[in-house]
Enzyme design. Structure first.
Site, PDB file in Angstrom:
ATOM      1  N   THR A  66      32.602  51.686 -11.240  1.00  0.00           N
ATOM      2  CA  THR A  66      32.306  52.486 -10.050  1.00  0.00           C
ATOM      3  C   THR A  66      30.874  52.212  -9.567  1.00  0.00           C
ATOM      4  O   THR A  66      30.644  51.950  -8.385  1.00  0.00           O
ATOM      5  CB  THR A  66      32.510  53.983 -10.349  1.00  0.00           C
ATOM      6  OG1 THR A  66      33.794  54.139 -10.952  1.00  0.00           O
ATOM      7  CG2 THR A  66      32.444  54.806  -9.079  1.00  0.00           C
ATOM      8  N   ARG A 116      27.989  60.558  -9.973  1.00  0.00           N
ATOM      9  CA  ARG A 116      28.926  60.794 -11.079  1.00  0.00           C
ATOM     10  C   ARG A 116      28.316  61.843 -11.992  1.00  0.00           C
ATOM     11  O   ARG A 116      27.139  61.737 -12.378  1.00  0.00           O
ATOM     12  CB  ARG A 116      29.228  59.527 -11.864  1.00  0.00           C
ATOM     13  CG  ARG A 116      30.028  59.825 -13.131  1.00  0.00           C
ATOM     14  CD  ARG A 116      30.610  58.619 -13.785  1.00  0.00           C
ATOM     15  NE  ARG A 116      31.694  58.063 -12.983  1.00  0.00           N
ATOM     16  CZ  ARG A 116      32.499  57.088 -13.402  1.00  0.00           C
ATOM     17  NH1 ARG A 116      32.338  56.582 -14.607  1.00  0.00           N
ATOM     18  NH2 ARG A 116      33.449  56.628 -12.626  1.00  0.00           N
TER      19      ARG A 116
HETATM   20  N1   CP Z   1      37.507  53.309 -13.149  1.00  0.00           N
HETATM   21  C1   CP Z   1      36.278  53.790 -13.438  1.00  0.00           C
HETATM   22  O1   CP Z   1      35.866  54.865 -12.956  1.00  0.00           O
HETATM   23  O2   CP Z   1      35.563  52.991 -14.282  1.00  0.00           O
HETATM   24  P1   CP Z   1      34.042  53.229 -14.716  1.00  0.00           P
HETATM   25  O3   CP Z   1      34.017  54.475 -15.565  1.00  0.00           O
HETATM   26  O4   CP Z   1      33.644  52.001 -15.444  1.00  0.00           O
HETATM   27  O5   CP Z   1      33.246  53.461 -13.457  1.00  0.00           O
END
Ligand code: CP
Length: 318
Positions: A66, A116
């Protein structure tokens, strides 16, 4: 190289991206048209579509896809990136600063914030105080709307349509925020069948199931993976999110093994179907499956850049 602005005058401007329910079919259709255009921009090495614009990435939880695909998207658009990949330890959160104050400050340094966070609802709280667009890049077990956008784009690209689909969602459907967001988007389309394959401890939340039913989907829950995949268009596998259990779950490894996508499972899957996974995987899809053309998960991850370019262009393009 230029990319066109969203063409529909009826679309209200998108301010923040917090939840999948903000999207309707018309907006998705426009976003996917722009995403296809962005694939061409990418293949030409990128363009100067957002010069002088700055995207801030504030990641309080780990990420590979992400964060890096958002950063790649902004760089391909000619914009710039600032951020912290471990905001929990390396931002002033460690000194006790609230998320709201951090967002107010970072908004003064940037034109949008990709956030996030480990707490469900964090992106909504950030959006409440932010004068610049906030994009939810995953809020705990809540939602991951931009993952759902790239998932749906992948389904459209690989299968060719979004109505009349049978999707089998497998694994940790309780903590898996990607399946929550994807379910909300799929509910917009006709003739949807959803088969949920999970042990009781990590089954899909009743709220998401009720939303699917309310929108006319045919929803079934089972623990029979082999039976479920025989007429699937999409098998969407997910990781058991051991980090989200309040106490270690002893059975997690057994359950992962039980619901693993193996070459044997692939023999039951129609030739026209695809296997998806938001990744990372930690054993729930055998590596032997990777060579099968129906294994779409690496193509899915790659689509993240084009879809996020389209989203940034929609939010920040003048
Ligand atoms: N799909 C996804 O959110 O992967 P990451 O946690 O690596 O960002």
């Amino acid at each position: 190289m230029s990319a066109s602005r969203p063409s529909s005058a009826a679309l209200t401007p998108l301010r923040h991206v917090v939840a999948a329910q903000q999207f309707d079919r018309e907006r998705l259709s426009e976003l996917f048209r722009l995403s296809a255009e962005m694939e061409r921009v990418r293949s030409g090495g990128g363009g100067q579509l957002l010069p002088g614009r700055i995207m801030a990435t504030l990641f309080y939880e780990p990420s590979t896809r992400t964060r890096l695909s958002f950063e790649a998207a902004m760089l391909r658009l000619g914009g710039q990136v600032i951020g912290t990949e471990n905001a929990r330890d390396f931002s002033s959160a460690i000194k006790g600063e609230t998320l709201e104050d951090t967002v107010r400050i970072v908004a003064g340094y940037s034109d949008c914030i990709v956030l996030r966070h480990s707490e469900e609802g964090a992106a909504a709280r950030a959006a409440e105080v932010s004068p610049v667009p906030v994009i939810n890049a995953g809020d705990g077990p809540g939602q991951h709307p931009t993952q759902a956008l790239l998932d749906l784009y992948t389904i459209q690209s690989e299968i060719g349509h979004l109505d009349d689909l049978h999707i089998v969602m497998v694994g940790d459907l309780s903590h898996g925020r990607t399946v929550h967001s994807l379910a909300y988007l799929l509910a917009l389309y006709r003739g949807l069948r959803v088969t949920l394959v999970a042990p009781d401890r990590i089954r899909m939340s009743q709220g998401v199931i009720e939303h699917l039913l309310k929108h006319g989907a045919d929803v079934r829950e089972t623990e029979d993976l082999m039976g479920a995949v025989t007429d699937a268009d999409i098998v969407y596998q997910t990781r058991i999110q051991v980090e989200r259990f309040s106490e270690p779950w002893e059975e997690a490894e057994d359950q992962r093994r039980h619901f693993r996508i193996t070459e044997e499972v692939m023999t039951r899957l129609p030739q026209s179907a695809i296997v998806m996974h938001p990744l990372p995987r930690v054993g729930e899809i055998d590596a032997a499956v990777d060579a099968d053309p129906r294994a779409a998960y690496f193509r899915q991850a790659r689509n993240g850049v084009s879809v996020r370019m389209a989203l940034l262009q929609t939010l920040l393009g003048r």
